[in-house]
Scaffold this active site. Structure first.
Site, PDB file in Angstrom:
ATOM      1  N   PHE A  69       0.842  -1.203   0.000  1.00 25.64           N
ATOM      2  CA  PHE A  69       0.000   0.000   0.000  1.00 25.64           C
ATOM      3  C   PHE A  69       0.873   1.246   0.000  1.00 25.64           C
ATOM      4  CE2 PHE A  69       0.808  -0.713   4.491  1.00 25.64           C
ATOM      5  CZ  PHE A  69       0.964   0.556   5.020  1.00 25.64           C
ATOM      6  N   CYS A  70       0.247   2.348  -0.428  1.00 22.86           N
ATOM      7  CA  CYS A  70       0.904   3.654  -0.451  1.00 22.86           C
ATOM      8  C   CYS A  70      -0.186   4.708  -0.370  1.00 22.86           C
ATOM      9  CB  CYS A  70       1.766   3.804  -1.707  1.00 22.86           C
ATOM     10  SG  CYS A  70       0.840   3.603  -3.252  1.00 22.86           S
ATOM     11  N   THR A  71       0.122   5.945  -0.701  1.00 26.26           N
ATOM     12  CA  THR A  71      -0.855   7.022  -0.536  1.00 26.26           C
ATOM     13  C   THR A  71      -2.044   6.868  -1.477  1.00 26.26           C
ATOM     14  OG1 THR A  71       0.948   8.513   0.071  1.00 26.26           O
ATOM     15  CG2 THR A  71      -1.174   9.519  -0.464  1.00 26.26           C
ATOM     16  N   CYS A 108       2.599   1.420  -4.685  1.00 27.40           N
ATOM     17  CA  CYS A 108       2.318   0.019  -4.349  1.00 27.40           C
ATOM     18  C   CYS A 108       2.016  -0.806  -5.595  1.00 27.40           C
ATOM     19  CB  CYS A 108       1.208  -0.102  -3.321  1.00 27.40           C
ATOM     20  SG  CYS A 108      -0.288   0.848  -3.609  1.00 27.40           S
ATOM     21  N   ILE A 119      -4.136   4.360   0.357  1.00 26.21           N
ATOM     22  CA  ILE A 119      -4.735   4.756   1.637  1.00 26.21           C
ATOM     23  C   ILE A 119      -5.906   5.705   1.424  1.00 26.21           C
ATOM     24  CG2 ILE A 119      -4.303   5.925   3.835  1.00 26.21           C
ATOM     25  CD1 ILE A 119      -1.319   5.124   3.463  1.00 26.21           C
TER      26      ILE A 119
END
Length: 260
Positions: A182-184, A189, A211
């Site tokens: 996951f990432c922003t 990701c 996210i």
């Protein structure tokens, strides 16, 4: 009162004619008084823009008339003031730098899970096959310090180009687990998940929309803290409200805020 609409979007798609596209995007954003950053590369587009709601939607309608961007998905949030100081439209070798040119998401994505599926897996502690689930933070260490999924794997990288080596050093720790990167907003990701699969990690998924999309759908479930963003809001909470009320800050305070 929230008056400025902030959008984040990316798409991995083969692009040609980048200089002409750069000019067209800059003109379209400037004419609508938008600010933020648009990155273009042969591998796709990555944008963070903010402005009045009608101007943002008008810009997106214009952009989606180009069939290459017809399916562009956008994450939205609001702020009381403009979080960007200027508009930048740049051509780059990659829309998110990894220094692994063979990783080309436009040629085929890694499998993804949506926010509801990830929450269900985290609630249960395993995926639908009964395999233990771990979340893997692909962001920089200072971003993870602001907030991350509870018990997420964090290799304390300082920039995304360090991720491949970190994965190779820790690959054995992921054996037998389902890994959700996951990432922003989804872009890092996505590349990370492809690299992990090519490096031999058997069960890898990317969190669709990152996210920000998870917050939209599931709020703060299994997440501690806030999500760091690269503008003067500094971070957004699970309701996508900014940590910093930009409109209440003086110009000097805004400068201090963006420097972090």
């Amino acid at each position: 009162m929230m008056q400025i609409l902030n959008i984040a979007a990316y798409e991995f798609i083969a692009l040609v004619g980048l200089p002409g596209l750069q000019v067209a995007l800059r003109d379209a954003a400037q004419s609508r008084a938008l600010r933020g950053t648009v990155l273009l590369a042969e591998e796709g587009i990555n944008l963070f823009l903010a402005g009045g709601s009608s101007d943002i939607h008008d810009f997106l309608a214009w952009l989606r008339r180009d069939l290459r961007f017809a399916d562009l998905e956008v994450k939205q949030s609001w702020s009381t003031a403009q979080p960007f100081r200027k508009l930048l439209v740049k051509i780059k070798p990659e829309i998110i730098r990894m220094d692994h040119p063979a990783i080309r998401p436009s040629a085929g994505r890694a499998p993804s899970v949506d926010a509801a599926t990830l929450r269900r897996w985290l609630d249960a502690g395993h995926d639908d096959s009964g395999r233990p689930v771990v979340t893997l933070d692909t962001r920089n260490d200072f971003e993870a310090d602001v907030g991350t999924f509870r018990k997420a794997i964090d290799w304390r990288i300082s920039k995304f180009t360090e991720f491949p080596q970190a994965l190779l050093a820790h690959r054995e720790e992921l054996a037998g687990k389902t890994v959700v990167s996951f990432c922003t907003g989804g872009i890092r990701c996505e590349k990370a998940a492809i690299f992990m699969r090519e490096a031999g990690v058997a069960h890898v998924f990317q969190l669709e929309g990152g996210i920000l999309k998870y917050f939209e759908a599931e709020g703060h479930a299994h997440f501690d803290g806030e999500c760091f963003v690269f503008d003067e809001r500094r971070a957004v909470d699970a309701a996508l409200a900014p940590k910093v009320d930009i409109g209440a800050l003086s110009d000097s305070q805004r400068g201090q805020t963006v420097k972090g």
